[in-house]
Design a protein around this motif. Structure first.
Motif, mmCIF file in Angstrom:
data_model
loop_
_atom_site.group_PDB
_atom_site.id
_atom_site.type_symbol
_atom_site.label_atom_id
_atom_site.label_comp_id
_atom_site.label_asym_id
_atom_site.label_seq_id
_atom_site.Cartn_x
_atom_site.Cartn_y
_atom_site.Cartn_z
ATOM 1 N N VAL A 156 -0.665 58.350 4.949
ATOM 2 C CA VAL A 156 -1.291 58.621 3.637
ATOM 3 C C VAL A 156 -0.702 57.834 2.519
ATOM 4 C CG1 VAL A 156 0.073 60.811 3.313
ATOM 5 C CG2 VAL A 156 -2.256 60.420 2.122
ATOM 6 N N PHE A 157 -1.641 57.506 1.689
ATOM 7 C CA PHE A 157 -1.007 56.667 0.386
ATOM 8 C C PHE A 157 -1.530 57.566 -0.928
ATOM 9 C CE2 PHE A 157 -2.031 52.966 -2.513
ATOM 10 C CZ PHE A 157 -0.944 53.192 -3.193
ATOM 11 N N GLY A 158 -0.423 57.860 -1.740
ATOM 12 C CA GLY A 158 -0.666 58.632 -3.018
ATOM 13 C C GLY A 158 -0.314 57.441 -4.168
ATOM 14 N N ALA A 159 -1.549 56.959 -4.913
ATOM 15 C CA ALA A 159 -1.340 55.693 -5.893
ATOM 16 C C ALA A 159 -0.968 55.952 -7.313
ATOM 17 C CB ALA A 159 -3.000 55.361 -5.702
ATOM 18 N N ASN A 160 -0.759 57.236 -7.694
ATOM 19 C CA ASN A 160 0.072 56.981 -8.777
ATOM 20 C C ASN A 160 1.043 58.436 -8.930
ATOM 21 O OD1 ASN A 160 -1.530 59.386 -9.763
ATOM 22 N ND2 ASN A 160 -1.975 58.389 -11.538
ATOM 23 N N GLU A 161 1.786 58.678 -9.920
ATOM 24 C CA GLU A 161 2.821 59.789 -10.192
ATOM 25 C C GLU A 161 2.294 60.944 -9.822
ATOM 26 O OE1 GLU A 161 4.766 61.629 -13.681
ATOM 27 O OE2 GLU A 161 6.049 59.763 -13.311
ATOM 28 N N VAL A 182 3.241 57.226 1.733
ATOM 29 C CA VAL A 182 3.962 56.295 0.597
ATOM 30 C C VAL A 182 3.370 56.619 -0.575
ATOM 31 C CG1 VAL A 182 4.027 53.902 0.070
ATOM 32 C CG2 VAL A 182 4.095 54.377 2.335
ATOM 33 N N GLY A 183 4.062 56.790 -1.770
ATOM 34 C CA GLY A 183 3.789 57.169 -2.869
ATOM 35 C C GLY A 183 3.944 55.959 -3.979
ATOM 36 N N PHE A 184 3.619 56.266 -5.205
ATOM 37 C CA PHE A 184 3.668 55.288 -6.356
ATOM 38 C C PHE A 184 4.456 55.920 -7.582
ATOM 39 C CE2 PHE A 184 2.705 51.387 -8.645
ATOM 40 C CZ PHE A 184 2.414 50.610 -7.647
ATOM 41 N N ASP A 185 5.246 55.267 -7.961
ATOM 42 C CA ASP A 185 6.180 55.737 -9.358
ATOM 43 C C ASP A 185 7.491 56.545 -8.814
ATOM 44 O OD1 ASP A 185 4.557 54.382 -11.161
ATOM 45 O OD2 ASP A 185 3.148 56.217 -11.138
ATOM 46 N N GLY A 186 8.228 56.873 -9.776
ATOM 47 C CA GLY A 186 9.518 57.102 -9.381
ATOM 48 C C GLY A 186 10.319 58.221 -10.207
ATOM 49 N N ASN A 187 9.561 59.362 -10.539
ATOM 50 C CA ASN A 187 10.148 60.366 -11.208
ATOM 51 C C ASN A 187 11.232 61.353 -10.133
ATOM 52 O OD1 ASN A 187 8.606 61.893 -9.735
ATOM 53 N ND2 ASN A 187 7.832 63.114 -11.626
ATOM 54 N N GLN A 188 11.627 62.371 -10.758
ATOM 55 C CA GLN A 188 12.935 63.013 -9.799
ATOM 56 C C GLN A 188 11.899 63.772 -8.918
ATOM 57 O OE1 GLN A 188 16.165 63.576 -10.451
ATOM 58 N NE2 GLN A 188 16.058 61.850 -12.104
ATOM 59 N N ASP A 189 10.841 64.085 -8.918
ATOM 60 C CA ASP A 189 10.274 64.919 -7.794
ATOM 61 C C ASP A 189 10.076 63.950 -6.597
ATOM 62 O OD1 ASP A 189 9.713 67.471 -9.024
ATOM 63 O OD2 ASP A 189 8.215 66.680 -10.062
ATOM 64 N N LEU A 190 9.476 62.697 -6.993
ATOM 65 C CA LEU A 190 9.183 61.648 -5.830
ATOM 66 C C LEU A 190 10.486 61.335 -5.294
ATOM 67 C CD1 LEU A 190 6.472 59.775 -7.684
ATOM 68 C CD2 LEU A 190 6.253 61.417 -5.694
ATOM 69 N N GLN A 191 11.708 61.068 -6.057
ATOM 70 C CA GLN A 191 12.884 60.793 -5.418
ATOM 71 C C GLN A 191 13.475 61.629 -4.283
ATOM 72 O OE1 GLN A 191 15.834 59.437 -8.488
ATOM 73 N NE2 GLN A 191 13.849 59.398 -9.920
ATOM 74 N N GLY A 192 13.144 62.828 -4.936
ATOM 75 C CA GLY A 192 13.547 64.087 -3.867
ATOM 76 C C GLY A 192 12.801 64.171 -2.795
ATOM 77 N N PHE A 193 11.376 63.596 -2.698
ATOM 78 C CA PHE A 193 10.770 63.450 -1.558
ATOM 79 C C PHE A 193 11.322 62.431 -0.663
ATOM 80 C CE2 PHE A 193 6.767 65.723 -3.870
ATOM 81 C CZ PHE A 193 7.177 66.871 -3.063
ATOM 82 N N VAL A 194 11.593 61.280 -1.500
ATOM 83 C CA VAL A 194 12.273 60.618 -0.628
ATOM 84 C C VAL A 194 13.390 60.779 0.195
ATOM 85 C CG1 VAL A 194 12.994 57.914 -0.449
ATOM 86 C CG2 VAL A 194 11.008 58.316 -1.837
ATOM 87 N N LYS A 195 14.418 61.508 -0.611
ATOM 88 C CA LYS A 195 15.617 61.763 -0.041
ATOM 89 C C LYS A 195 15.448 62.691 1.031
ATOM 90 C CE LYS A 195 18.274 61.005 -4.304
ATOM 91 N NZ LYS A 195 18.885 61.388 -5.408
ATOM 92 N N ALA A 237 8.543 56.087 1.516
ATOM 93 C CA ALA A 237 8.710 54.969 0.517
ATOM 94 C C ALA A 237 8.098 55.511 -0.772
ATOM 95 C CB ALA A 237 8.532 53.825 0.771
ATOM 96 N N ILE A 238 8.453 55.047 -2.010
ATOM 97 C CA ILE A 238 7.659 54.876 -3.122
ATOM 98 C C ILE A 238 7.736 53.464 -3.980
ATOM 99 C CG2 ILE A 238 7.609 57.439 -3.839
ATOM 100 C CD1 ILE A 238 10.299 56.883 -5.578
ATOM 101 N N ALA A 239 6.742 53.227 -4.431
ATOM 102 C CA ALA A 239 6.553 51.778 -5.229
ATOM 103 C C ALA A 239 6.658 52.147 -6.868
ATOM 104 C CB ALA A 239 5.472 51.061 -4.881
ATOM 105 N N VAL A 240 8.009 51.735 -7.157
ATOM 106 C CA VAL A 240 8.360 51.906 -8.349
ATOM 107 C C VAL A 240 8.243 50.893 -9.423
ATOM 108 C CG1 VAL A 240 9.920 53.192 -10.010
ATOM 109 C CG2 VAL A 240 10.024 53.751 -7.752
ATOM 110 N N GLN A 241 7.440 51.083 -10.529
ATOM 111 C CA GLN A 241 6.985 50.325 -11.648
ATOM 112 C C GLN A 241 8.302 50.090 -12.613
ATOM 113 O OE1 GLN A 241 2.763 50.142 -12.689
ATOM 114 N NE2 GLN A 241 3.069 52.144 -12.227
ATOM 115 N N LEU A 273 10.031 48.632 -3.837
ATOM 116 C CA LEU A 273 9.845 49.636 -2.954
ATOM 117 C C LEU A 273 11.283 50.448 -2.830
ATOM 118 C CD1 LEU A 273 7.295 50.273 -1.401
ATOM 119 C CD2 LEU A 273 8.301 49.423 0.581
ATOM 120 N N VAL A 274 10.930 51.771 -2.993
ATOM 121 C CA VAL A 274 12.366 52.340 -2.662
ATOM 122 C C VAL A 274 12.131 53.386 -1.578
ATOM 123 C CG1 VAL A 274 13.708 54.387 -3.978
ATOM 124 C CG2 VAL A 274 12.798 52.437 -5.584
ATOM 125 N N ASN A 275 12.990 53.382 -1.062
ATOM 126 C CA ASN A 275 13.322 54.203 0.491
ATOM 127 C C ASN A 275 14.622 54.663 0.489
ATOM 128 O OD1 ASN A 275 14.716 52.196 1.657
ATOM 129 N ND2 ASN A 275 13.017 51.181 2.427
#
Length: 314
Positions: free
Chosen positions: A216-221, A243-256, A262-266, A298-300
């Motif tokens: 599944v792909f989530g296209a913004n924060e 795979v998600g998009f953007d890079g706030n604390q919640d999304l960083q936690g999900f990657v960790k 992964a998250i694509a961070v602008q 692309l952050v993983n």
């Protein structure tokens, strides 16, 4: 009595002159919403550029939600009416903002777009467009997903506001790459209107209806956060590749923790910084490029602690 009236009149005129002077030195930044850490990071960049710009003030505005397009149009029109020096705009809709930008152009107010494009009918009304190359970013996300799920099976697209310039490029690039490089079947897209709770509910329902889903792909924060929470609640975190998009604390936690692959961070800070900087350059007579790519990383789990990731995460 006549002296009092004259004094009051002088005071009112002085106030008016002061307001005119303030507006004449104001750079108005109007974004899609102020209720998102992504746009708050844009504000940090814009503020940094404003502090470097001698003699210019800055205002930062956005509607309560990305779908409140009429509110954003009003904000731009109000900026034009108060004769600001320049405008930095992240348009929520490619067509609705064109008439307001035309008014700015007629008033000789320079406009720099960030994040999302407007339709071709408005291209003459702005001077530069600064953004992630959303189509390339979408392709990057599609490649990351194929690398993990393979080229057959079923994946889903959780999107945000249909027709937004960034959405067209991002989801379009993703879909095009998937179709050209795999036999994966795409479920959706589903549109959350950039509401996290809506994305959570949509993803929950979609997972229940598609027990054989591979990715599944989530296209913004907000969409990616809702998607991640739905995966965790359904017990599918790490089992369905996300795979998600953007890079706030919640999304960083999900990657960790492995909920997201992964998250694509602008470069959101860069958008704000370069947006305001570009307006000040225009006001000083400098030429600037019509398009400037502000980049994506692309952050993983492998690179999240590395400088390339830390420079864009927020």
């Amino acid at each position: 009595m006549r002296k009092i009236v004259s004094a009051c009149l002088v005071y009112v005129l002085a106030l008016a002159a002061g307001s005119a002077l303030a507006a004449d030195k104001e750079i108005a930044v109007v974004v899609k919403t102020v209720n998102s850490t992504f746009w708050q990071n844009v504000q940090k960049g814009a503020t940094a550029a404003q502090k470097e710009a001698s003699g210019y003030s800055m205002t930062f505005q956005g509607p309560a939600s990305e779908s409140a397009i009429a509110d954003q149009v009003n904000m731009v029109e109000n900026a034009v009416n108060r004769k600001v020096a320049g405008i930095v705009l992240a348009p929520s809709d490619p067509d609705a903002l064109v008439p307001a930008l035309k008014k700015a152009w007629e008033a000789k107010i320079p406009v720099v777009l960030i994040d999302s494009q407007i339709s071709d009918s408005g291209k003459q009304y702005y001077q530069s467009f600064l953004a992630t190359d959303n189509e390339k970013a979408g392709e990057l996300c599609a490649k990351a997903l194929i690398d993990k799920v393979g080229t057959t099976g079923k994946i889903a697209v959780m999107s945000y506001v249909a027709g937004a310039g960034s959405e067209i490029g991002r989801v379009g690039g993703f879909t095009k790459y998937i179709k050209a490089n795999s036999q994966l079947k795409i479920v959706g897209p589903f549109y959350s209107q950039s509401q996290m709770a809506t994305a959570l509910n949509q993803t929950t329902d979609m997972l229940a209806a598609n027990p054989d889903l591979k990715g599944v792909f989530g296209a913004n924060e907000p969409t990616a956060i809702g998607m991640g929470r739905a995966l965790a609640q359904a017990g599918k975190a790490g089992r369905v590749v996300a795979v998600g998009f953007d890079g706030n604390q919640d999304l960083q936690g999900f990657v960790k923790d492995g909920t997201l692959e992964a998250i694509a961070v602008q470069g959101s800070y860069q958008m704000g910084y370069l947006g305001v900087q570009s307006v000040t350059k225009l006001l000083s007579g400098e030429k600037i490029p019509k398009f400037l790519d502000t980049g994506v990383v692309l952050v993983n789990k492998a690179n999240i602690e590395q400088p390339e990731a830390k420079n864009v995460l927020y």
